[in-house]
Scaffold this active site. Structure first.
Site, PDB file in Angstrom:
ATOM      1  CE  LYS A  36      -0.229  -0.011   5.055  1.00 35.21           C
ATOM      2  NZ  LYS A  36      -1.070  -0.280   6.243  1.00 35.21           N
ATOM      3  CE1 TYR A 260      13.359  31.876   3.816  1.00 33.16           C
ATOM      4  CE2 TYR A 260      12.895  29.524   3.902  1.00 33.16           C
ATOM      5  CZ  TYR A 260      12.968  30.709   3.192  1.00 33.16           C
ATOM      6  OH  TYR A 260      12.635  30.730   1.874  1.00 33.16           O
TER       7      TYR A 260
END
Ligand SMILES: *Cc1c(COP(=O)(O)O)cnc(C)c1O
Length: 369
Positions: A36, A260
């Site tokens: 999956k 940042y």
């Protein structure tokens, strides 16, 4: 051949070896390889092919669409798809010989009404609290299924449930509940030959939960479902290596802020190398300042925040050059960080680290033959 700038390299030999290793630990139970979610981010079709070649008896997916993708790729092995929306059509899945996980009466009737004769695996809730019929609803579900079998509208090939991995006593209680479900199914006249409860963790540590089949996901990929055991402890080899080529290297003065917010500042003149992977590719921003990469055999911690497209590592005075590979994770046996290291750095589990990869990463597949 030049390598992709951002590469998720999957070693299909490792997948095959892991499957053989796991097969040796599950006694007589049959093995379902769970593919999956793009085979936990490794690539559904290549992994499914390798799994079947290595002897997996079944493939497991969540959606019918995932199962149909495998069929479209020519994969003929038995497939179980186990989660369905409320008003889906089952015709296509039945025509493609995909076994259907069925959880409640209305869904059972819907499968019975679909074209063709479905092969159904009834899901019971033994204590996880997700889907599957609750114990008071078992008799009605099983009797309805037996009636649909008698009229030839479906065949019940399996009965199954899923462990919560909440502890030994809880496992025992779920095994006992599953045994009650088996008894109730037999009493209703059903003869499901596939009885399954265990995923990787249960397959390895709860022998009484193995029944006739185990559904193994994470172990296939060489990763451990346990906090207290690594891949190597389990004799498994991680199949995925994530790396990227360095796209910029430059000198920076002492005291330079990096990325940042300047969460990181250089302490001496140094070289900063830029890795072109970020949260847009599924790298967890949570690992900012904590995750590590390996470049030319040495480990470096991420400097400052992981951005959408890139992060920086401070490589000191080491001779890192443009195009050198930064390996985020792979097989720790060769000295690179592990998926578990990243899971730890990001406060999550190894399952999430590999499954979330995407964005601009290219997948490549290596195998000896
Ligand atoms: C994902 C899943 C598995 C596989 O679990 P692992 O821990 O990865 O082995 C098995 N069964 C069900 C129902 C699942 O959803």
């Amino acid at each position: 051949m030049t390598r992709p700038l951002r590469e998720a390299r999957v070693d299909l030999d490792a997948v095959a070896e892991n499957i053989r290793t796991l097969r040796g630990r599950i006694g007589d139970a049959r093995l379902m390889t769970v593919v999956k979610a793009r085979a936990y981010g490794h690539g559904a079709v290549p992994v499914a092919r390798a799994a079947v070649a290595a002897g997996a008896d079944w493939l497991g997916v969540v959606d019918i669409a995932e199962a149909l993708e495998l069929r479209a790729a020519g994969i003929d092995a038995p497939i179980l798809a186990w989660l369905h929306g409320p008003h889906v059509s089952f015709d296509e899945a039945i025509a493609a010989r995909i076994d259907l996980g069925v959880h409640y009466l209305e869904q059972l009737d819907c499968v019975a009404d679909a074209a063709g004769t479905a092969s159904v695996q009834l899901k019971v809730d033994t204590g996880l609290g997700r889907n599957g019929a609750a114990e008071p609803d078992w008799p009605a579900l099983f009797e309805a299924a037996a009636e649909h079998e008698r009229t030839g509208r479906l065949r019940v090939s399996g009965l199954w449930s899923h462990l919560a991995n909440a502890g030994e006593a809880e496992d025992r209680a779920q095994v006992a509940a599953f045994e009650r479900a088996i008894a109730a199914a037999l009493a209703a006249g059903l003869t499901p030959e596939l009885l399954h409860l265990a995923a990787t963790a249960g397959a390895l540590r709860v022998p009484t939960a193995r029944f006739s089949l185990v559904r193994v996901g994470i172990g296939t990929y060489g990763l451990s479902p346990f906090d207290d055991s690594s891949s190597a402890d389990l004799g498994l080899r991680p199949a995925l290596e994530l790396s990227a080529g360095i796209v910029s290297v430059k000198r920076a003065a002492a005291g330079s802020g990096v990325s940042y917010g300047y969460d990181y500042r250089t302490t001496a003149e140094t070289s900063l190398a830029l890795v072109p992977l970020g949260y847009g590719d599924g790298i967890p921003r949570q690992a900012s300042g904590r995750g590590e990469v390996s470049i030319n055999g040495r480990r470096y911690r991420i400097a400052g925040r992981i951005a959408m497209d890139q992060f920086v590592v401070d490589v000191g005075d080491d001779p890192v050059a443009l195009g050198d590979r930064a390996v985020l994770f792979g097989d720790p046996a060769i000295g690179v960080p592990s998926v578990d290291d990243w899971a730890h750095a990001a406060d999550t589990i190894n399952y999430e680290i590999v499954t979330r990869l995407g964005g601009r990463i290219e997948w490549t597949y290596a195998a000896r033959d």
